[in-house]
Each structure stands twice: as structure tokens, then as C-alpha cells.
Design an enzyme around this catalytic site. Structure first.
Site, PDB file in Angstrom:
ATOM      1  N   ARG A 186     -94.263 -26.209 -52.987  1.00 12.18           N
ATOM      2  CA  ARG A 186     -94.886 -25.455 -51.860  1.00 12.18           C
ATOM      3  C   ARG A 186     -96.335 -25.183 -52.035  1.00 12.18           C
ATOM      4  O   ARG A 186     -96.748 -24.671 -53.244  1.00 12.18           O
ATOM      5  CB  ARG A 186     -94.236 -23.926 -51.720  1.00 12.18           C
ATOM      6  CG  ARG A 186     -94.849 -23.370 -50.459  1.00 12.18           C
ATOM      7  CD  ARG A 186     -94.657 -21.590 -50.485  1.00 12.18           C
ATOM      8  NE  ARG A 186     -93.260 -21.240 -50.446  1.00 12.18           N
ATOM      9  CZ  ARG A 186     -92.845 -20.343 -50.793  1.00 12.18           C
ATOM     10  NH1 ARG A 186     -93.476 -19.356 -51.459  1.00 12.18           N
ATOM     11  NH2 ARG A 186     -91.544 -20.046 -50.498  1.00 12.18           N
TER      12      ARG A 186
ATOM     13  N   ASP B   1     -92.032 -18.010 -56.451  1.00 12.88           N
ATOM     14  CA  ASP B   1     -93.363 -17.772 -55.692  1.00 12.88           C
ATOM     15  C   ASP B   1     -94.583 -17.687 -56.491  1.00 12.88           C
ATOM     16  O   ASP B   1     -94.130 -17.400 -57.944  1.00 12.88           O
ATOM     17  CB  ASP B   1     -93.349 -16.399 -55.009  1.00 12.88           C
ATOM     18  CG  ASP B   1     -92.709 -16.278 -53.966  1.00 12.88           C
ATOM     19  OD1 ASP B   1     -92.380 -17.510 -53.131  1.00 12.88           O
ATOM     20  OD2 ASP B   1     -92.410 -15.029 -53.139  1.00 12.88           O
TER      21      ASP B   1
HETATM   22  C1  LIG Z   1     -94.024 -19.695 -46.376  1.00 11.36           C
HETATM   23  C2  LIG Z   1     -95.263 -18.977 -47.354  1.00 11.36           C
HETATM   24  C3  LIG Z   1     -95.143 -18.693 -48.508  1.00 11.36           C
HETATM   25  C4  LIG Z   1     -96.320 -18.423 -49.164  1.00 11.36           C
HETATM   26  N1  LIG Z   1     -96.199 -18.083 -50.761  1.00 11.36           N
HETATM   27  C5  LIG Z   1     -97.109 -17.462 -51.408  1.00 11.36           C
HETATM   28  C6  LIG Z   1     -97.076 -17.654 -52.712  1.00 11.36           C
HETATM   29  O1  LIG Z   1     -96.067 -17.700 -53.228  1.00 11.36           O
HETATM   30  N2  LIG Z   1     -98.152 -17.051 -53.432  1.00 11.36           N
HETATM   31  C7  LIG Z   1     -99.340 -16.714 -52.577  1.00 11.36           C
HETATM   32  O2  LIG Z   1    -100.376 -16.593 -53.263  1.00 11.36           O
HETATM   33  N3  LIG Z   1     -99.335 -17.078 -51.353  1.00 11.36           N
HETATM   34  C8  LIG Z   1     -98.411 -17.124 -50.613  1.00 11.36           C
HETATM   35  N4  LIG Z   1     -98.388 -17.379 -49.361  1.00 11.36           N
HETATM   36  C9  LIG Z   1     -99.601 -16.861 -48.497  1.00 11.36           C
HETATM   37  C10 LIG Z   1    -100.720 -17.756 -48.410  1.00 11.36           C
HETATM   38  O3  LIG Z   1    -101.430 -18.076 -49.805  1.00 11.36           O
HETATM   39  C11 LIG Z   1    -101.855 -17.432 -47.573  1.00 11.36           C
HETATM   40  O4  LIG Z   1    -102.224 -16.044 -48.068  1.00 11.36           O
HETATM   41  C12 LIG Z   1    -101.460 -16.951 -46.105  1.00 11.36           C
HETATM   42  O5  LIG Z   1    -100.576 -18.152 -45.696  1.00 11.36           O
HETATM   43  C13 LIG Z   1    -102.537 -16.938 -45.241  1.00 11.36           C
HETATM   44  O6  LIG Z   1    -103.266 -18.322 -45.110  1.00 11.36           O
HETATM   45  P1  LIG Z   1    -103.189 -19.234 -43.925  1.00 11.36           P
HETATM   46  O7  LIG Z   1    -103.453 -20.697 -44.245  1.00 11.36           O
HETATM   47  O8  LIG Z   1    -101.772 -19.308 -43.332  1.00 11.36           O
HETATM   48  O9  LIG Z   1    -103.989 -18.906 -42.848  1.00 11.36           O
HETATM   49  P2  LIG Z   1    -105.215 -17.897 -42.556  1.00 11.36           P
HETATM   50  O10 LIG Z   1    -106.207 -18.347 -43.685  1.00 11.36           O
HETATM   51  O11 LIG Z   1    -104.850 -16.598 -42.661  1.00 11.36           O
HETATM   52  O12 LIG Z   1    -105.689 -18.215 -41.127  1.00 11.36           O
HETATM   53  C14 LIG Z   1    -106.623 -19.518 -40.860  1.00 11.36           C
HETATM   54  C15 LIG Z   1    -106.400 -19.792 -39.494  1.00 11.36           C
HETATM   55  O13 LIG Z   1    -105.162 -20.089 -39.002  1.00 11.36           O
HETATM   56  C16 LIG Z   1    -104.676 -19.566 -37.845  1.00 11.36           C
HETATM   57  N5  LIG Z   1    -103.628 -18.410 -37.856  1.00 11.36           N
HETATM   58  C17 LIG Z   1    -103.352 -17.715 -38.958  1.00 11.36           C
HETATM   59  N6  LIG Z   1    -102.606 -16.802 -38.675  1.00 11.36           N
HETATM   60  C18 LIG Z   1    -102.264 -17.016 -37.152  1.00 11.36           C
HETATM   61  C19 LIG Z   1    -101.312 -16.239 -36.349  1.00 11.36           C
HETATM   62  N7  LIG Z   1    -100.734 -15.340 -36.531  1.00 11.36           N
HETATM   63  N8  LIG Z   1    -101.637 -16.699 -35.055  1.00 11.36           N
HETATM   64  C20 LIG Z   1    -102.350 -17.757 -34.717  1.00 11.36           C
HETATM   65  N9  LIG Z   1    -103.228 -18.290 -35.417  1.00 11.36           N
HETATM   66  C21 LIG Z   1    -103.044 -18.112 -36.926  1.00 11.36           C
HETATM   67  C22 LIG Z   1    -106.080 -19.216 -37.313  1.00 11.36           C
HETATM   68  O14 LIG Z   1    -106.470 -20.459 -36.766  1.00 11.36           O
HETATM   69  C23 LIG Z   1    -106.786 -18.744 -38.486  1.00 11.36           C
HETATM   70  O15 LIG Z   1    -108.096 -18.745 -38.342  1.00 11.36           O
HETATM   71  C24 LIG Z   1     -97.080 -18.081 -48.491  1.00 11.36           C
HETATM   72  C25 LIG Z   1     -97.681 -18.387 -47.232  1.00 11.36           C
HETATM   73  C26 LIG Z   1     -96.640 -18.809 -46.627  1.00 11.36           C
HETATM   74  C27 LIG Z   1     -96.992 -19.297 -45.236  1.00 11.36           C
END
Ligand SMILES: Cc1cc2nc3c(=O)[nH]c(=O)nc-3n(C[C@H](O)[C@H](O)[C@H](O)COP(=O)(O)OP(=O)(O)OC[C@H]3O[C@@H](n4cnc5c(N)ncnc54)[C@H](O)[C@@H]3O)c2cc1C
Length: 280
Positions: A158, A108
Site C-alpha cells: 500500500r 500499517d
Molecule cells: C487507506 C489509507 C491507509 C493509510 N495508511 C497509512 C499508514 O499505514 N501509514 C501512514 O503514515 N499513513 C497512512 N495513511 C495516511 C496517508 O499517509 C496520508 O497522511 C493521508 O492519506 C493524507 O494524504 P492524501 O494523499 O490522502 O491527501 P492530502 O495530502 O490530505 O490532500 C491532498 C489533496 O487531496 C484532495 N483531498 C484530500 N482530502 C479530501 C477530501 N476529504 N475531500 C476532497 N478532496 C480531498 C484535495 O485535493 C487536497 O488538496 C493512509 C491513508 C489511506 C487513505
């Protein structure tokens, strides 16, 4: 169990590895892949780093045959802040067990103070192991260059937006710009020929990935979507039904507070979920 633990349960599979394995089995039955993460970060002494390392090694052995032995670990919980050599030794020993059980370990990515060091450790480990992957965060200004380097090295990446609060000198602050960077990086990774992991819940980015792969004739077997446990479960099943690889990040353990807090800060619906349960 304290009441907050109840609220965190939407995002955390439980306190014990067996809880996570049970969640993994349920997902596996629906055709969804998993990566397990024993929560914990910022370990400050060598003994604690060794215990975290041992727990990761044990976890790899606990995952039943049939479910991919895929785990995610944080360098800061493996002794990164104490000594680089200690961290490399600990992670190497995890990769060795992973090799014996046919497993895969994702490092991560944490706050930007650790980025360079984490990439350096990854590249060192990568010389000896092919069952290790890196995470790159689209919000960092440096990431387009890191993606190009990873593509050149044929690393497994990732891609995510990035979850830590970072200053403007280090990271993009505007969501439209972060999405633009994410798309550009995702396109490079998808075209690279290495297996890419697109980690987002953002529908615009999921659609863009699907459209780009289709336009470039990149088969769905060459990449996977990743989402966090508890977030958008219906979408996981739709993507599987549409023929895409879908992996869910399944966190577990007692040290869930920093992870839980990042999920709440990210999205107001997550806070609303907690409040609704508080007043139910
Ligand atoms: C598998 C995985 C591993 C990760 N590993 C790391 C890591 O190692 N380091 C790190 O810094 N970050 C990590 N992250 C977190 C990542 O960096 C983001 O902070 C997090 O995923 C939120 O961004 P997003 O793009 O998912 O959507 P967001 O920016 O939270 O949301 C954007 C849009 O996505 C849609 N959306 C989001 N959530 C939902 C929901 N629950 N239901 C419906 N629509 C929704 C909506 O349209 C929303 O407006 C990881 C995320 C995932 C999924």
C-alpha cells in the site's frame, strides 16, 4: 458517549467491532471493499500486546462470509517496542487465523523510528505467509529504494504519502516533491505485476494512477484505490462505477484520539468539520 466521540464519528465507525462490521456491510453492498482497523498504538506491556493480538484474531472471525476478511494492524500495538520476538509471535498468530479464514493482514507503517524494524519483521513473516502486505510512505527519502526492493520480492504494497511528522533529514517536506515521489513509486508498483494499493484522497494522484495504468495497459484488476472512512465517500462510488477496485479503511475502537488527531492535522477542512459541529 462523550461529545468528542460524536465528532470523531465521521472518521471512526464506532467503538465496537460490530459497529465496524455494520459499516463494512453497508460499503460491501455498494461494491466497496474494506479493511478493518481496531484503533490502538504504542502498547508498552506484554499483556496489552497479547490482548490487542487476541482482538485482531477475533475480528477476523467476526467478519461475515462474503465480505473480504481484510484487516490492518499496527506493529506498535503488537509489542514492537517491547520485544521483536514477541511482536513476530503475535503477528504470526494473527496471520495463522487469517490463513484459516482466507483473510489478509496489512501492516500499517508508523513513525520513521519503526520503519526499518517494521520492514524487517514483514520480510521475516513473508517467508512463511503470503497473506500479509506492507505500507510504504512516499515522503520518506528511503522509500524509492524500498519500493524497488518490494517490487523485486513481489510484495503487496500500500503506497501512501505518510501521516507522521518527520524531520527534513528523513522525509520530504514540500507537497509538490511528495507528490512527485508518490507518482514515481506508484508507477513502479503498477508496472510490477503485483497487486498494488494506491492510498490517497488526492485527486492529482488518483488521476495520475488512472492515466498511467491506461497508458501502460495495466488492467484495473491489478490495483486498488484506498481511502479512509469518512473522507470523499462520493469519490469511492464514482471509482467503483468506473470499474476500479476501491477499498475503504474502517477504523473502530475506543483509542481513536491519535488517529483522529492525525486526520485533523492533515487537512483544515477536517478541523472545520469538527468546529461546525461544535457550534451547531
Ligand atoms: C487507506 C489509507 C491507509 C493509510 N495508511 C497509512 C499508514 O499505514 N501509514 C501512514 O503514515 N499513513 C497512512 N495513511 C495516511 C496517508 O499517509 C496520508 O497522511 C493521508 O492519506 C493524507 O494524504 P492524501 O494523499 O490522502 O491527501 P492530502 O495530502 O490530505 O490532500 C491532498 C489533496 O487531496 C484532495 N483531498 C484530500 N482530502 C479530501 C477530501 N476529504 N475531500 C476532497 N478532496 C480531498 C484535495 O485535493 C487536497 O488538496 C493512509 C491513508 C489511506 C487513505
Amino acid at each position: 458517549m462523550n461529545p468528542l466521540t460524536l465528532f470523531a464519528r465521521r472518521f471512526v465507525a464506532g467503538e465496537k467491532p460490530q459497529d465496524a462490521v455494520r459499516a463494512g456491510e453497508r460499503l460491501h453492498a455498494k461494491g466497496i471493499k474494506v479493511t478493518f482497523d481496531k484503533l490502538g498504538e504504542d502498547v508498552k506491556d506484554e499483556g496489552a500486546a497479547k490482548r490487542t493480538t487476541e482482538a485482531a484474531r477475533e475480528l477476523l472471525g467476526l467478519i461475515p462470509r462474503g465480505i473480504e476478511r481484510n484487516i490492518s494492524i499496527k506493529m506498535s500495538s503488537m509489542g514492537q517496542d517491547i520485544s521483536r520476538d514477541l511482536c513476530v509471535e503475535n503477528v504470526s498468530s494473527i496471520l495463522e487465523v487469517a490463513r484459516q479464514v482466507g483473510g489478509f493482514v496489512r501492516l500499517d507503517m508508523e513513525g520513521s523510528k519503526l520503519t526499518q524494524d517494521t520492514i524487517g519483521i514483514f520480510q521475516e513473516l513473508r517467508k512463511r505467509h503470503d497473506n500479509v502486505g506492507l505500507v510504504l510512505q512516499a515522503y520518506l527519502h528511503r522509500t524509492p529504494d524500498d519500493v524497488k526492493e518490494a517490487v523485486r520480492r513481489r510484495d503487496r504494497v500500500r503506497l501512501c504519502k505518510g501521516a507522521y511528522r518527520e524531520p527534513p533529514a528523513v522525509a520530504l517536506q514540500d507537497m509538490a516533491e511528495i507528490r512527485r515521489s508518490f507518482k514515481a513509486c506508484a508507477h513502479l508498483l503498477l508496472e510490477s505485476g503485483s497487486y498494488a494499493a494506491i492510498a490517497t484522497h488526492d485527486e492529482e494522484l488518483i488521476r495520475d494512477t488512472i492515466d498511467h495504468a491506461s497508458a501502460q495497459k495495466i488492467p484495473s484488476s491489478r490495483f486498488e484505490f484506498q481511502m479512509l472512512y469518512g473522507l470523499r465517500p462520493r469519490r469511492w462510488e464514482q471509482l467503483v462505477a468506473a470499474g476500479y477496485n476501491m477499498r475503504v479503511y474502517v477504523p473502530f475502537g475506543t483509542h481513536w484520539m491519535p488517529y483522529f488527531y492525525r486526520r485533523l492535522r492533515e487537512r483544515k477542512e477536517n478541523v472545520l468539520f469538527v468546529l461546525k459541529n461544535l457550534f451547531r
